[in-house]
Design a protein around this motif. Sequence first.
Motif, mmCIF file in Angstrom:
data_model
loop_
_atom_site.group_PDB
_atom_site.id
_atom_site.type_symbol
_atom_site.label_atom_id
_atom_site.label_comp_id
_atom_site.label_asym_id
_atom_site.label_seq_id
_atom_site.Cartn_x
_atom_site.Cartn_y
_atom_site.Cartn_z
ATOM 1 N N ILE A 50 0.850 -1.197 0.000
ATOM 2 C CA ILE A 50 0.000 0.000 0.000
ATOM 3 C C ILE A 50 0.886 1.248 0.000
ATOM 4 O O ILE A 50 0.654 2.191 -0.758
ATOM 5 N N GLU A 51 1.918 1.216 0.820
ATOM 6 C CA GLU A 51 2.849 2.343 0.897
ATOM 7 C C GLU A 51 3.605 2.523 -0.420
ATOM 8 O O GLU A 51 3.748 3.640 -0.919
ATOM 9 N N ALA A 52 4.085 1.418 -0.998
ATOM 10 C CA ALA A 52 4.877 1.470 -2.231
ATOM 11 C C ALA A 52 4.064 1.982 -3.418
ATOM 12 O O ALA A 52 4.601 2.684 -4.282
ATOM 13 N N THR A 53 2.786 1.637 -3.467
ATOM 14 C CA THR A 53 1.953 2.050 -4.597
ATOM 15 C C THR A 53 1.270 3.387 -4.348
ATOM 16 O O THR A 53 0.694 3.964 -5.269
ATOM 17 N N GLY A 54 1.309 3.866 -3.115
ATOM 18 C CA GLY A 54 0.628 5.117 -2.789
ATOM 19 C C GLY A 54 -0.887 4.962 -2.815
ATOM 20 O O GLY A 54 -1.618 5.930 -3.019
ATOM 21 N N ALA A 55 -1.367 3.743 -2.607
ATOM 22 C CA ALA A 55 -2.806 3.457 -2.658
ATOM 23 C C ALA A 55 -3.527 4.186 -1.531
ATOM 24 O O ALA A 55 -3.072 4.209 -0.393
ATOM 25 N N GLU A 56 -4.672 4.781 -1.880
ATOM 26 C CA GLU A 56 -5.447 5.536 -0.895
ATOM 27 C C GLU A 56 -6.891 5.067 -0.793
ATOM 28 O O GLU A 56 -7.555 5.331 0.202
ATOM 29 N N SER A 57 -7.383 4.425 -1.845
ATOM 30 C CA SER A 57 -8.787 4.006 -1.823
ATOM 31 C C SER A 57 -8.927 2.637 -2.467
ATOM 32 O O SER A 57 -7.973 2.088 -3.009
ATOM 33 N N ILE A 58 -10.149 2.145 -2.424
ATOM 34 C CA ILE A 58 -10.459 0.826 -2.980
ATOM 35 C C ILE A 58 -10.161 0.773 -4.483
ATOM 36 O O ILE A 58 -9.869 -0.291 -5.026
ATOM 37 N N ARG A 59 -10.177 1.933 -5.138
ATOM 38 C CA ARG A 59 -9.876 1.986 -6.578
ATOM 39 C C ARG A 59 -8.425 1.591 -6.870
ATOM 40 O O ARG A 59 -8.099 1.237 -7.994
ATOM 41 N N ASP A 60 -7.577 1.692 -5.866
ATOM 42 C CA ASP A 60 -6.164 1.358 -6.032
ATOM 43 C C ASP A 60 -5.856 -0.098 -5.691
ATOM 44 O O ASP A 60 -4.694 -0.498 -5.660
ATOM 45 N N MET A 61 -6.872 -0.890 -5.445
ATOM 46 C CA MET A 61 -6.686 -2.271 -5.023
ATOM 47 C C MET A 61 -5.896 -3.069 -6.071
ATOM 48 O O MET A 61 -5.040 -3.884 -5.719
ATOM 49 N N GLY A 62 -6.160 -2.846 -7.339
ATOM 50 C CA GLY A 62 -5.448 -3.555 -8.411
ATOM 51 C C GLY A 62 -3.953 -3.308 -8.365
ATOM 52 O O GLY A 62 -3.149 -4.226 -8.579
ATOM 53 N N LYS A 63 -3.564 -2.063 -8.093
ATOM 54 C CA LYS A 63 -2.140 -1.726 -7.989
ATOM 55 C C LYS A 63 -1.491 -2.491 -6.835
ATOM 56 O O LYS A 63 -0.391 -3.020 -6.963
ATOM 57 N N VAL A 64 -2.196 -2.503 -5.694
ATOM 58 C CA VAL A 64 -1.662 -3.182 -4.509
ATOM 59 C C VAL A 64 -1.533 -4.677 -4.777
ATOM 60 O O VAL A 64 -0.498 -5.284 -4.479
ATOM 61 N N MET A 65 -2.566 -5.281 -5.354
ATOM 62 C CA MET A 65 -2.523 -6.720 -5.640
ATOM 63 C C MET A 65 -1.418 -7.028 -6.659
ATOM 64 O O MET A 65 -0.724 -8.040 -6.532
ATOM 65 N N GLY A 66 -1.234 -6.159 -7.645
ATOM 66 C CA GLY A 66 -0.160 -6.347 -8.620
ATOM 67 C C GLY A 66 1.208 -6.319 -7.963
ATOM 68 O O GLY A 66 2.090 -7.129 -8.281
ATOM 69 N N GLU A 67 1.386 -5.381 -7.039
ATOM 70 C CA GLU A 67 2.635 -5.272 -6.283
ATOM 71 C C GLU A 67 2.881 -6.549 -5.467
ATOM 72 O O GLU A 67 3.988 -7.085 -5.452
ATOM 73 N N LEU A 68 1.840 -7.025 -4.800
ATOM 74 C CA LEU A 68 1.971 -8.245 -3.991
ATOM 75 C C LEU A 68 2.286 -9.458 -4.864
ATOM 76 O O LEU A 68 3.144 -10.275 -4.515
ATOM 77 N N LYS A 69 1.601 -9.572 -5.997
ATOM 78 C CA LYS A 69 1.825 -10.718 -6.878
ATOM 79 C C LYS A 69 3.227 -10.698 -7.460
ATOM 80 O O LYS A 69 3.841 -11.747 -7.643
ATOM 81 N N ALA A 70 3.755 -9.502 -7.730
ATOM 82 C CA ALA A 70 5.108 -9.398 -8.270
ATOM 83 C C ALA A 70 6.151 -9.872 -7.262
ATOM 84 O O ALA A 70 7.152 -10.481 -7.634
ATOM 85 N N LYS A 71 5.910 -9.607 -5.997
ATOM 86 C CA LYS A 71 6.910 -9.929 -4.977
ATOM 87 C C LYS A 71 6.673 -11.260 -4.265
ATOM 88 O O LYS A 71 7.610 -11.854 -3.750
ATOM 89 N N PHE A 72 5.427 -11.719 -4.195
ATOM 90 C CA PHE A 72 5.121 -12.869 -3.333
ATOM 91 C C PHE A 72 4.395 -14.005 -4.035
ATOM 92 O O PHE A 72 3.670 -14.760 -3.394
#
Length: 170
Positions: A129-151
């Motif tokens: 969440i911190e790395a993507t700068g996510a602030e709302s539910i609309r940013d969920m895809g970015k967060v999930m993409g970040e997680l999938k890339a690393k984990f």
Amino acid sequence: AFRYASRLNRSTKSSGTMALTERINDALKRAMKDKDKLRLGTLRLINAVIKDQAIARRSEGKDAAMSDDEILALLGKMTKQRQESMRAYEEGGRVDLVEREKLEIGIIAEFLPRPLKDDEVSDAIEAAIEATGAESIRDMGKVMGELKAKFTGRMDFGAVGPKVKDKLSG
């Protein structure tokens, strides 16, 4: 099967997937020597899935070689399929098939990295969440993409999705 295993090795040497495919092929050879039919069948199935994916990639005009992360994703998918089969077999009262699926999951899990613990998952979500700068539910895809890339292969993204949603909406 042995010739197939060596062909698989040659086709993936260039991409750095050698480590994971080599581990799978070494386990396959060991299972042949030990005459362990269940293990041998499961390892052959893993190789077949990898080979099928390589063929599909080639037909799409992509490089047939797969990265370790892509192979880990396939192994994770195979594990999920077996877990779903286990539930169906349990409902049908087929204890023998449930046990077989459990054993296959164990064999596949040998090639997967250690899954993250709950507190590690929470920390990873916070970091994403911190790395993507996510602030709302609309940013969920970015967060999930970040997680999938690393984990990839280290967390169950079906279970992580609701946790990310809670953090972003709360």
